[in-house]
Design a protein around this motif. Structure first.
Motif, mmCIF file in Angstrom:
data_model
loop_
_atom_site.group_PDB
_atom_site.id
_atom_site.type_symbol
_atom_site.label_atom_id
_atom_site.label_comp_id
_atom_site.label_asym_id
_atom_site.label_seq_id
_atom_site.Cartn_x
_atom_site.Cartn_y
_atom_site.Cartn_z
ATOM 1 N N VAL A 1 0.846 -1.201 0.000
ATOM 2 C CA VAL A 1 0.000 0.000 0.000
ATOM 3 C C VAL A 1 0.874 1.242 0.000
ATOM 4 O O VAL A 1 0.651 2.198 -0.763
ATOM 5 C CB VAL A 1 -0.947 -0.005 1.207
ATOM 6 N N GLY A 2 1.896 1.250 0.859
ATOM 7 C CA GLY A 2 2.784 2.407 0.951
ATOM 8 C C GLY A 2 3.504 2.693 -0.350
ATOM 9 O O GLY A 2 3.645 3.859 -0.761
ATOM 10 N N LYS A 3 3.951 1.645 -1.035
ATOM 11 C CA LYS A 3 4.635 1.845 -2.312
ATOM 12 C C LYS A 3 3.688 2.399 -3.368
ATOM 13 O O LYS A 3 4.089 3.233 -4.200
ATOM 14 C CB LYS A 3 5.256 0.531 -2.780
ATOM 15 N N ALA A 4 2.436 1.947 -3.355
ATOM 16 C CA ALA A 4 1.464 2.462 -4.317
ATOM 17 C C ALA A 4 1.170 3.933 -4.058
ATOM 18 O O ALA A 4 1.146 4.761 -4.991
ATOM 19 C CB ALA A 4 0.180 1.642 -4.247
ATOM 20 N N MET A 5 0.942 4.290 -2.803
ATOM 21 C CA MET A 5 0.689 5.690 -2.457
ATOM 22 C C MET A 5 1.886 6.559 -2.822
ATOM 23 O O MET A 5 1.735 7.656 -3.392
ATOM 24 C CB MET A 5 0.390 5.816 -0.966
ATOM 25 N N ALA A 6 3.084 6.086 -2.492
ATOM 26 C CA ALA A 6 4.292 6.858 -2.770
ATOM 27 C C ALA A 6 4.497 7.037 -4.262
ATOM 28 O O ALA A 6 4.932 8.110 -4.726
ATOM 29 C CB ALA A 6 5.504 6.177 -2.136
ATOM 30 N N ALA A 7 4.191 6.005 -5.046
ATOM 31 C CA ALA A 7 4.361 6.094 -6.500
ATOM 32 C C ALA A 7 3.442 7.159 -7.091
ATOM 33 O O ALA A 7 3.842 7.904 -7.993
ATOM 34 C CB ALA A 7 4.093 4.742 -7.139
ATOM 35 N N LEU A 8 2.215 7.236 -6.585
ATOM 36 C CA LEU A 8 1.295 8.259 -7.087
ATOM 37 C C LEU A 8 1.727 9.648 -6.627
ATOM 38 O O LEU A 8 1.725 10.605 -7.410
ATOM 39 C CB LEU A 8 -0.134 7.960 -6.629
ATOM 40 N N ALA A 9 2.122 9.779 -5.361
ATOM 41 C CA ALA A 9 2.548 11.082 -4.844
ATOM 42 C C ALA A 9 3.790 11.587 -5.569
ATOM 43 O O ALA A 9 3.955 12.794 -5.769
ATOM 44 C CB ALA A 9 2.811 10.978 -3.345
ATOM 45 N N ALA A 10 4.679 10.672 -5.965
ATOM 46 C CA ALA A 10 5.933 11.056 -6.616
ATOM 47 C C ALA A 10 5.822 11.100 -8.141
ATOM 48 O O ALA A 10 6.800 11.443 -8.807
ATOM 49 C CB ALA A 10 7.036 10.073 -6.212
ATOM 50 N N PHE A 11 4.677 10.757 -8.685
ATOM 51 C CA PHE A 11 4.482 10.757 -10.141
ATOM 52 C C PHE A 11 4.837 12.128 -10.689
ATOM 53 O O PHE A 11 4.336 13.151 -10.206
ATOM 54 C CB PHE A 11 3.027 10.399 -10.434
ATOM 55 N N GLU A 12 5.701 12.196 -11.703
ATOM 56 C CA GLU A 12 6.271 13.481 -12.091
ATOM 57 C C GLU A 12 5.303 14.391 -12.836
ATOM 58 O O GLU A 12 5.480 15.622 -12.836
ATOM 59 C CB GLU A 12 7.523 13.264 -12.936
ATOM 60 N N LYS A 13 4.299 13.831 -13.469
ATOM 61 C CA LYS A 13 3.352 14.636 -14.232
ATOM 62 C C LYS A 13 2.206 15.104 -13.326
ATOM 63 O O LYS A 13 1.912 14.474 -12.311
ATOM 64 C CB LYS A 13 2.809 13.825 -15.404
ATOM 65 N N PRO A 14 1.525 16.196 -13.670
ATOM 66 C CA PRO A 14 0.394 16.659 -12.866
ATOM 67 C C PRO A 14 -0.710 15.604 -12.788
ATOM 68 O O PRO A 14 -0.999 14.901 -13.766
ATOM 69 C CB PRO A 14 -0.087 17.907 -13.615
ATOM 70 N N THR A 15 -1.328 15.508 -11.620
ATOM 71 C CA THR A 15 -2.371 14.515 -11.377
ATOM 72 C C THR A 15 -3.611 15.184 -10.793
ATOM 73 O O THR A 15 -3.518 16.108 -9.986
ATOM 74 C CB THR A 15 -1.895 13.419 -10.414
ATOM 75 N N ILE A 16 -4.773 14.674 -11.196
ATOM 76 C CA ILE A 16 -6.056 15.182 -10.699
ATOM 77 C C ILE A 16 -6.905 14.008 -10.260
ATOM 78 O O ILE A 16 -7.103 13.051 -11.024
ATOM 79 C CB ILE A 16 -6.806 15.977 -11.792
ATOM 80 N N ALA A 17 -7.412 14.058 -9.047
ATOM 81 C CA ALA A 17 -8.405 13.088 -8.590
ATOM 82 C C ALA A 17 -9.787 13.628 -8.921
ATOM 83 O O ALA A 17 -10.147 14.731 -8.498
ATOM 84 C CB ALA A 17 -8.274 12.843 -7.094
ATOM 85 N N MET A 18 -10.547 12.865 -9.680
ATOM 86 C CA MET A 18 -11.929 13.215 -10.029
ATOM 87 C C MET A 18 -12.836 12.408 -9.102
ATOM 88 O O MET A 18 -12.966 11.194 -9.250
ATOM 89 C CB MET A 18 -12.208 12.879 -11.495
ATOM 90 N N ILE A 19 -13.461 13.082 -8.137
ATOM 91 C CA ILE A 19 -14.131 12.395 -7.035
ATOM 92 C C ILE A 19 -15.644 12.441 -7.197
ATOM 93 O O ILE A 19 -16.263 13.498 -7.195
ATOM 94 C CB ILE A 19 -13.733 13.013 -5.679
ATOM 95 N N GLU A 20 -16.216 11.252 -7.315
ATOM 96 C CA GLU A 20 -17.668 11.080 -7.308
ATOM 97 C C GLU A 20 -18.028 10.144 -6.168
ATOM 98 O O GLU A 20 -17.269 9.241 -5.824
ATOM 99 C CB GLU A 20 -18.144 10.455 -8.614
#
Length: 259
Positions: free
Chosen positions: A86-105
Protein backbone atom coordinates in the motif's frame (compact mmCIF):
# COMPACT_ATOMS: atom_id res chain seq x y z
CA UNK A 1 -8.23 -8.68 -10.67
CA UNK A 2 -8.74 -8.55 -14.45
CA UNK A 3 -9.25 -4.89 -15.42
CA UNK A 4 -9.65 -3.79 -11.78
CA UNK A 5 -7.28 -0.99 -12.75
CA UNK A 6 -7.69 0.43 -16.25
CA UNK A 7 -5.49 3.00 -18.00
CA UNK A 8 -6.58 4.86 -21.12
CA UNK A 9 -4.77 7.66 -22.96
CA UNK A 10 -6.77 10.12 -25.03
CA UNK A 11 -4.95 13.10 -26.47
CA UNK A 12 -2.82 14.67 -23.75
CA UNK A 13 -4.65 12.97 -20.87
CA UNK A 14 -4.18 9.56 -19.28
CA UNK A 15 -7.04 8.27 -17.13
CA UNK A 16 -6.50 5.67 -14.43
CA UNK A 17 -9.83 4.12 -13.47
CA UNK A 18 -10.47 2.07 -10.35
CA UNK A 19 -12.72 -0.42 -12.06
CA UNK A 20 -14.59 -2.58 -9.53
CA UNK A 21 -17.90 -0.75 -9.56
CA UNK A 22 -19.84 -3.73 -8.16
CA UNK A 23 -17.58 -3.52 -5.08
CA UNK A 24 -17.63 0.28 -5.05
CA UNK A 25 -14.04 0.15 -6.27
CA UNK A 26 -12.75 -1.28 -3.00
CA UNK A 27 -8.98 -1.61 -3.28
CA UNK A 28 -7.44 -5.07 -3.19
CA UNK A 29 -3.90 -6.21 -2.49
CA UNK A 30 -3.53 -7.02 -6.19
CA UNK A 31 -4.57 -3.47 -7.12
CA UNK A 32 -2.10 -1.90 -4.69
CA UNK A 33 0.63 -4.18 -6.05
CA UNK A 34 -0.14 -3.35 -9.68
CA UNK A 35 -0.44 0.42 -9.33
CA UNK A 36 3.27 1.41 -9.29
CA UNK A 37 3.93 -0.45 -12.54
CA UNK A 38 0.96 1.18 -14.27
CA UNK A 39 2.11 4.61 -13.14
CA UNK A 40 5.58 3.92 -14.50
CA UNK A 41 4.04 3.09 -17.88
CA UNK A 42 2.08 6.36 -17.93
CA UNK A 43 5.18 8.30 -16.89
CA UNK A 44 7.05 6.83 -19.86
CA UNK A 45 4.23 7.61 -22.32
CA UNK A 46 5.18 10.90 -23.99
CA UNK A 47 1.61 11.37 -25.22
CA UNK A 48 0.27 11.78 -21.69
CA UNK A 49 0.81 15.16 -20.07
CA UNK A 50 -1.75 14.87 -17.25
CA UNK A 51 -3.10 11.93 -15.25
CA UNK A 52 -6.71 11.77 -14.03
CA UNK A 53 -7.55 9.23 -11.32
CA UNK A 54 -11.21 8.27 -10.98
CA UNK A 55 -13.53 5.45 -10.00
CA UNK A 56 -16.02 3.58 -12.17
CA UNK A 57 -19.76 3.60 -11.63
CA UNK A 58 -20.13 6.93 -9.83
CA UNK A 59 -17.96 6.04 -6.84
CA UNK A 60 -14.31 6.99 -6.34
CA UNK A 61 -13.41 4.21 -3.89
CA UNK A 62 -14.96 2.75 -0.74
CA UNK A 63 -11.53 2.06 0.74
CA UNK A 64 -9.61 -1.17 1.22
CA UNK A 65 -11.48 -4.38 0.39
CA UNK A 66 -12.61 -5.53 3.83
CA UNK A 67 -13.15 -9.03 2.43
CA UNK A 68 -9.36 -9.44 2.33
CA UNK A 69 -8.73 -8.47 5.95
CA UNK A 70 -8.60 -12.04 7.25
CA UNK A 71 -5.92 -12.83 4.69
CA UNK A 72 -3.77 -9.70 4.58
CA UNK A 73 -3.76 -9.33 8.38
CA UNK A 74 -3.41 -13.08 9.09
CA UNK A 75 0.14 -12.80 10.47
CA UNK A 76 2.55 -9.97 11.31
CA UNK A 77 4.59 -10.80 8.22
CA UNK A 78 1.55 -10.64 5.95
CA UNK A 79 0.50 -7.40 7.60
CA UNK A 80 3.93 -5.86 7.00
CA UNK A 81 3.87 -7.01 3.37
CA UNK A 82 0.40 -5.56 2.86
CA UNK A 83 1.29 -2.18 4.37
CA UNK A 84 4.50 -2.15 2.34
CA UNK A 85 2.57 -2.64 -0.91
CA UNK A 86 0.00 0.00 0.00
CA UNK A 87 2.78 2.41 0.95
CA UNK A 88 4.64 1.84 -2.31
CA UNK A 89 1.46 2.46 -4.32
CA UNK A 90 0.69 5.69 -2.46
CA UNK A 91 4.29 6.86 -2.77
CA UNK A 92 4.36 6.09 -6.50
CA UNK A 93 1.29 8.26 -7.09
CA UNK A 94 2.55 11.08 -4.84
CA UNK A 95 5.93 11.06 -6.62
CA UNK A 96 4.48 10.76 -10.14
CA UNK A 97 6.27 13.48 -12.09
CA UNK A 98 3.35 14.64 -14.23
CA UNK A 99 0.39 16.66 -12.87
CA UNK A 100 -2.37 14.52 -11.38
CA UNK A 101 -6.06 15.18 -10.70
CA UNK A 102 -8.41 13.09 -8.59
CA UNK A 103 -11.93 13.22 -10.03
CA UNK A 104 -14.13 12.39 -7.04
CA UNK A 105 -17.67 11.08 -7.31
CA UNK A 106 -19.69 9.40 -4.58
CA UNK A 107 -17.79 7.83 -1.71
CA UNK A 108 -14.09 8.52 -1.28
CA UNK A 109 -13.13 6.66 1.86
CA UNK A 110 -10.03 5.30 3.59
CA UNK A 111 -7.43 4.21 1.06
CA UNK A 112 -9.51 5.84 -1.66
CA UNK A 113 -9.13 9.22 0.02
CA UNK A 114 -5.47 8.40 0.55
CA UNK A 115 -5.08 8.02 -3.21
CA UNK A 116 -6.94 11.28 -3.81
CA UNK A 117 -4.64 13.06 -1.34
CA UNK A 118 -1.64 11.69 -3.23
CA UNK A 119 -2.87 13.56 -6.32
CA UNK A 120 -1.96 17.19 -6.97
CA UNK A 121 -5.54 18.43 -7.31
CA UNK A 122 -8.89 17.07 -6.17
CA UNK A 123 -12.04 18.05 -8.07
CA UNK A 124 -15.28 16.63 -6.69
CA UNK A 125 -18.99 16.41 -7.36
CA UNK A 126 -21.18 18.36 -4.97
CA UNK A 127 -22.79 15.14 -3.76
CA UNK A 128 -19.51 13.35 -3.07
CA UNK A 129 -18.45 12.54 0.47
CA UNK A 130 -15.21 11.60 2.15
CA UNK A 131 -13.96 9.91 5.31
CA UNK A 132 -10.82 8.48 6.86
CA UNK A 133 -11.95 5.70 9.15
CA UNK A 134 -9.05 4.18 11.14
CA UNK A 135 -10.80 5.15 14.39
CA UNK A 136 -13.78 2.99 13.41
CA UNK A 137 -11.56 -0.02 12.79
CA UNK A 138 -8.86 0.35 15.42
CA UNK A 139 -6.19 0.94 12.78
CA UNK A 140 -3.49 3.59 12.31
CA UNK A 141 -2.51 5.31 9.07
CA UNK A 142 1.10 5.57 8.00
CA UNK A 143 3.06 8.75 8.56
CA UNK A 144 3.26 9.62 4.82
CA UNK A 145 -0.51 9.17 4.41
CA UNK A 146 -1.15 11.27 7.52
CA UNK A 147 1.32 13.94 6.39
CA UNK A 148 -0.54 14.42 3.11
CA UNK A 149 -3.79 14.88 5.06
CA UNK A 150 -2.13 17.43 7.36
CA UNK A 151 -0.73 19.32 4.38
CA UNK A 152 -4.21 19.54 2.88
CA UNK A 153 -6.28 20.54 5.92
CA UNK A 154 -3.89 21.51 8.74
CA UNK A 155 -3.09 19.89 12.07
CA UNK A 156 -6.31 20.42 14.02
CA UNK A 157 -8.65 19.42 11.22
CA UNK A 158 -6.54 16.36 10.46
CA UNK A 159 -6.86 15.31 14.11
CA UNK A 160 -10.63 15.81 14.02
CA UNK A 161 -10.94 13.74 10.83
CA UNK A 162 -8.76 10.93 12.22
CA UNK A 163 -10.11 10.95 15.78
CA UNK A 164 -13.75 10.66 14.68
CA UNK A 165 -13.74 8.89 11.30
CA UNK A 166 -16.78 11.02 10.49
CA UNK A 167 -18.29 11.60 7.08
CA UNK A 168 -17.28 14.86 5.40
CA UNK A 169 -19.71 16.29 2.87
CA UNK A 170 -18.30 17.88 -0.27
CA UNK A 171 -19.16 21.41 0.83
CA UNK A 172 -17.16 21.04 4.04
CA UNK A 173 -14.35 19.31 2.17
CA UNK A 174 -14.01 22.39 -0.03
CA UNK A 175 -14.00 24.77 2.93
CA UNK A 176 -11.27 22.87 4.80
CA UNK A 177 -9.07 22.26 1.75
CA UNK A 178 -9.68 18.54 1.36
CA UNK A 179 -10.83 19.21 -2.22
CA UNK A 180 -9.98 22.12 -4.52
CA UNK A 181 -13.22 22.58 -6.50
CA UNK A 182 -16.82 21.36 -6.60
CA UNK A 183 -19.13 20.90 -9.57
CA UNK A 184 -22.57 19.49 -10.22
CA UNK A 185 -22.36 15.75 -10.96
CA UNK A 186 -23.42 16.25 -14.57
CA UNK A 187 -20.73 18.95 -15.04
CA UNK A 188 -17.85 17.18 -13.30
CA UNK A 189 -16.29 15.47 -16.33
CA UNK A 190 -16.37 18.69 -18.33
CA UNK A 191 -14.78 20.62 -15.46
CA UNK A 192 -11.98 18.08 -15.13
CA UNK A 193 -11.48 18.11 -18.91
CA UNK A 194 -11.22 21.91 -18.84
CA UNK A 195 -8.59 21.77 -16.09
CA UNK A 196 -6.56 19.10 -17.87
CA UNK A 197 -6.68 21.17 -21.05
CA UNK A 198 -5.38 24.21 -19.19
CA UNK A 199 -2.51 22.21 -17.73
CA UNK A 200 -1.69 20.47 -21.02
CA UNK A 201 -1.56 23.79 -22.89
CA UNK A 202 1.07 25.15 -20.50
CA UNK A 203 4.74 24.26 -20.40
CA UNK A 204 5.26 20.73 -19.13
CA UNK A 205 8.84 21.65 -18.26
CA UNK A 206 7.42 24.26 -15.90
CA UNK A 207 4.69 21.98 -14.54
CA UNK A 208 7.02 19.11 -13.68
CA UNK A 209 9.75 21.24 -12.14
CA UNK A 210 7.17 23.30 -10.22
CA UNK A 211 5.62 20.09 -8.87
CA UNK A 212 9.03 18.88 -7.72
CA UNK A 213 9.84 22.22 -6.06
CA UNK A 214 6.49 22.34 -4.25
CA UNK A 215 7.21 18.80 -3.04
CA UNK A 216 10.58 19.91 -1.64
CA UNK A 217 8.89 22.81 0.15
CA UNK A 218 6.27 20.44 1.59
CA UNK A 219 9.12 18.30 2.90
CA UNK A 220 10.64 21.30 4.70
CA UNK A 221 13.21 22.61 2.21
CA UNK A 222 13.65 26.38 2.49
CA UNK A 223 16.49 27.15 0.08
CA UNK A 224 17.41 26.25 -3.45
CA UNK A 225 19.24 22.98 -3.76
CA UNK A 226 21.93 22.38 -6.36
CA UNK A 227 19.25 20.69 -8.44
CA UNK A 228 16.65 23.47 -8.24
CA UNK A 229 19.32 26.10 -8.95
CA UNK A 230 20.30 24.13 -12.04
CA UNK A 231 16.66 24.00 -13.18
CA UNK A 232 16.53 27.81 -13.24
CA UNK A 233 19.42 27.98 -15.69
CA UNK A 234 18.19 25.03 -17.74
CA UNK A 235 14.77 26.66 -18.08
CA UNK A 236 16.23 29.82 -19.63
CA UNK A 237 18.29 27.72 -22.01
CA UNK A 238 15.41 25.35 -22.79
CA UNK A 239 13.20 25.00 -25.84
CA UNK A 240 10.00 25.79 -23.93
CA UNK A 241 11.26 29.20 -22.81
CA UNK A 242 12.40 29.95 -26.35
CA UNK A 243 8.92 29.10 -27.66
CA UNK A 244 7.18 30.97 -24.86
CA UNK A 245 9.24 34.11 -25.42
CA UNK A 246 8.76 34.03 -29.19
CA UNK A 247 5.02 33.43 -28.83
CA UNK A 248 4.73 36.35 -26.41
CA UNK A 249 6.58 38.68 -28.77
CA UNK A 250 4.49 37.48 -31.71
CA UNK A 251 1.25 37.79 -29.75
CA UNK A 252 0.25 34.16 -30.38
CA UNK A 253 -0.43 31.12 -28.23
CA UNK A 254 2.70 29.10 -27.52
CA UNK A 255 3.04 25.49 -28.58
CA UNK A 256 5.51 24.13 -26.08
CA UNK A 257 7.65 21.26 -27.44
CA UNK A 258 8.74 19.64 -24.17
CA UNK A 259 6.75 16.51 -23.28
Amino acid sequence: MDHALKVEVSGDVATLTLNRSRKKNALTLAMWSTLPGLLAEVAADRAAKVLVVRGAGGTFAAGADIGEFETVYATPDRTRDYFDRVGKAMAALAAFEKPTIAMIEGACVGGGLGLALACDLRIAAVDAWMALTPAKLGLVYSLPDTRRLVQAVGLSRAKDILFTGRMIAAEEALVIGLVDALHAPEALEAAVAEKTAQIAAASQWTARRAKAIVGLIADGETRDTDETARWLIEAVEGEDFSEGRNAFLSKRKPEFPFR
